[in-house]
Design a protein around this motif. Structure first.
Motif, PDB file in Angstrom:
ATOM      1  N   GLU A 130      10.794  -7.813 -74.253  1.00 44.58           N
ATOM      2  CA  GLU A 130      10.328  -6.244 -73.946  1.00 44.58           C
ATOM      3  C   GLU A 130      10.548  -6.107 -72.490  1.00 44.58           C
ATOM      4  O   GLU A 130      10.392  -4.959 -72.078  1.00 44.58           O
ATOM      5  CB  GLU A 130       9.057  -6.292 -74.401  1.00 44.58           C
ATOM      6  N   THR A 131      10.646  -7.036 -71.430  1.00 44.69           N
ATOM      7  CA  THR A 131      10.958  -6.775 -69.990  1.00 44.69           C
ATOM      8  C   THR A 131      11.999  -6.391 -69.612  1.00 44.69           C
ATOM      9  O   THR A 131      12.289  -5.801 -68.410  1.00 44.69           O
ATOM     10  CB  THR A 131      10.535  -8.179 -69.286  1.00 44.69           C
ATOM     11  N   THR A 132      13.057  -6.028 -70.421  1.00 43.94           N
ATOM     12  CA  THR A 132      14.222  -5.619 -70.065  1.00 43.94           C
ATOM     13  C   THR A 132      14.355  -4.438 -69.522  1.00 43.94           C
ATOM     14  O   THR A 132      15.337  -4.086 -68.666  1.00 43.94           O
ATOM     15  CB  THR A 132      15.508  -5.630 -71.224  1.00 43.94           C
ATOM     16  N   ASP A 133      13.383  -3.478 -69.846  1.00 40.20           N
ATOM     17  CA  ASP A 133      13.516  -2.083 -69.145  1.00 40.20           C
ATOM     18  C   ASP A 133      12.939  -2.030 -67.727  1.00 40.20           C
ATOM     19  O   ASP A 133      13.218  -1.081 -66.994  1.00 40.20           O
ATOM     20  CB  ASP A 133      12.559  -1.194 -69.970  1.00 40.20           C
ATOM     21  N   GLU A 134      12.425  -3.106 -67.064  1.00 45.01           N
ATOM     22  CA  GLU A 134      11.891  -3.195 -65.841  1.00 45.01           C
ATOM     23  C   GLU A 134      13.031  -3.419 -64.799  1.00 45.01           C
ATOM     24  O   GLU A 134      13.717  -4.017 -64.941  1.00 45.01           O
ATOM     25  CB  GLU A 134      10.974  -4.522 -65.800  1.00 45.01           C
ATOM     26  N   GLU A 135      12.726  -2.541 -63.970  1.00 48.10           N
ATOM     27  CA  GLU A 135      13.540  -2.438 -62.786  1.00 48.10           C
ATOM     28  C   GLU A 135      13.472  -3.951 -61.878  1.00 48.10           C
ATOM     29  O   GLU A 135      14.585  -4.522 -61.167  1.00 48.10           O
ATOM     30  CB  GLU A 135      13.504  -1.405 -61.887  1.00 48.10           C
ATOM     31  N   ARG A 136      12.256  -4.296 -61.778  1.00 44.72           N
ATOM     32  CA  ARG A 136      11.901  -5.525 -60.960  1.00 44.72           C
ATOM     33  C   ARG A 136      10.974  -6.366 -61.757  1.00 44.72           C
ATOM     34  O   ARG A 136      10.105  -6.089 -62.435  1.00 44.72           O
ATOM     35  CB  ARG A 136      11.263  -4.995 -59.918  1.00 44.72           C
ATOM     36  N   VAL A 137      11.325  -7.604 -61.966  1.00 45.01           N
ATOM     37  CA  VAL A 137      10.776  -8.589 -62.630  1.00 45.01           C
ATOM     38  C   VAL A 137      10.256  -9.946 -61.794  1.00 45.01           C
ATOM     39  O   VAL A 137      11.140 -10.194 -60.914  1.00 45.01           O
ATOM     40  CB  VAL A 137      11.551  -9.082 -64.028  1.00 45.01           C
ATOM     41  N   ARG A 138       9.489 -10.555 -62.320  1.00 44.37           N
ATOM     42  CA  ARG A 138       8.913 -11.757 -61.491  1.00 44.37           C
ATOM     43  C   ARG A 138       9.182 -13.177 -62.203  1.00 44.37           C
ATOM     44  O   ARG A 138       9.070 -13.197 -63.364  1.00 44.37           O
ATOM     45  CB  ARG A 138       7.760 -11.774 -60.961  1.00 44.37           C
ATOM     46  N   PHE A 139       9.603 -14.042 -61.720  1.00 43.54           N
ATOM     47  CA  PHE A 139       9.859 -15.389 -62.328  1.00 43.54           C
ATOM     48  C   PHE A 139       9.465 -16.364 -61.121  1.00 43.54           C
ATOM     49  O   PHE A 139      10.310 -16.392 -60.140  1.00 43.54           O
ATOM     50  CB  PHE A 139      10.975 -15.712 -63.067  1.00 43.54           C
ATOM     51  N   GLU A 140       8.968 -17.580 -61.415  1.00 44.81           N
ATOM     52  CA  GLU A 140       8.608 -18.474 -60.606  1.00 44.81           C
ATOM     53  C   GLU A 140       8.179 -17.914 -59.248  1.00 44.81           C
ATOM     54  O   GLU A 140       7.195 -17.045 -59.265  1.00 44.81           O
ATOM     55  CB  GLU A 140       9.828 -19.335 -60.427  1.00 44.81           C
ATOM     56  N   ARG A 141       8.934 -18.256 -58.115  1.00 39.36           N
ATOM     57  CA  ARG A 141       8.304 -17.576 -56.778  1.00 39.36           C
ATOM     58  C   ARG A 141       9.304 -16.619 -56.380  1.00 39.36           C
ATOM     59  O   ARG A 141       9.318 -16.006 -55.214  1.00 39.36           O
ATOM     60  CB  ARG A 141       8.458 -18.802 -55.848  1.00 39.36           C
TER      61      ARG A 141
END
Length: 239
Positions: A130-141
């Motif tokens: 579901e996160t595919t539409d986000e322009e910015r995503v966070r993972f780890e640091r």
């Protein structure tokens, strides 16, 4: 829902469009035709197209430009029709996102086989999260900015990504926890040729690890699944 594949044929040659449409319909496919890129762009928003057969040499906007646009804005597979012997067009076509190519003149039976093969690959690919539409995503640091095509570290420093690294990371963050084979990664990142280039994916993963892993020799984000492919272990959330 109609399960019959819907093919969009884009070619400025009316005879080729007509003959190809008749052949594909005869082989149980639905077909829409377009004489140029402008007509194709007009048809796409309202037509549920499963695959596009696209001629490179057309008046106005050429097939490579349209292919690049499709690669950036849709997941619709594209098979390019190229002039015989134009290897440069073939290579550029694969680089901008084509799934396959066929030189002219071609045997309609071979094109049909390639259409079926590309559709099988596309249908076998794992679904996106579901996160595919986000322009910015966070993972780890990290924060992954899709618009700027860069990584941002905890200090706010931007780390640029090559086109290949950007496409590969996009695939991973869209499917966290999913084991992806090399063939699937080749399909999802586009630029797949008719022969498997497994080492190109391995090399791309290695370069990406050097940018996102604390210790590339002991990766914690992109895990190798021996005999199967790779899995992204980062927890992905909107930034």
């Amino acid at each position: 829902m109609d399960a019959t594949p819907h093919i969009l044929v884009v070619d400025d040659n009316e005879e080729i469009r007509t003959l190809l449409a008749r052949y594909l319909v005869k082989n149980r496919m639905r077909v829409t035709t377009a004489a140029d890129a402008k007509a194709a762009r007009k048809a796409l928003p309202t037509a549920a197209v499963d695959l596009i057969v696209l001629d490179i040499m057309m008046p106005g906007e050429d097939g490579l430009s349209l292919c690049r646009h499709l690669s950036e804005t849709t997941d619709i597979p594209v098979i390019l029709l190229t002039a015989l012997g134009e290897e440069t067009d073939r290579i550029v076509g694969l680089e901008v996102g084509a799934d396959d190519y066929l030189p002219k003149p071609f045997n309609p039976r071979e094109l049909l086989a390639r259409i079926k093969a590309v559709l099988r690959r596309a249908q076998s690919l794992p679904p996106q999260k579901e996160t595919t539409d986000e322009e910015r995503v966070r993972f780890e640091r990290w924060i992954f900015d899709r618009v700027r095509r860069e990584l941002i570290d905890p200090d706010g420093v931007a780390v640029p990504l090559s086109s290949g690294e950007f496409r590969l990371l996009s695939v991973f963050v869209d499917r966290p926890g999913v084991v992806l084979s090399r063939d699937q990664l080749l399909d999802l990142t586009r630029g797949r040729d008719s022969a498997p280039f497994d080492r190109s994916i391995d090399n791309q993963v290695s370069r990406l690890r050097k940018k996102i892993e604390r210790d590339p020799a002991s990766p914690e984000l992109i895990a190798t699944v021996w005999g199967a492919g790779y899995r992204f272990l980062g927890k992905v959330a909107p930034a």
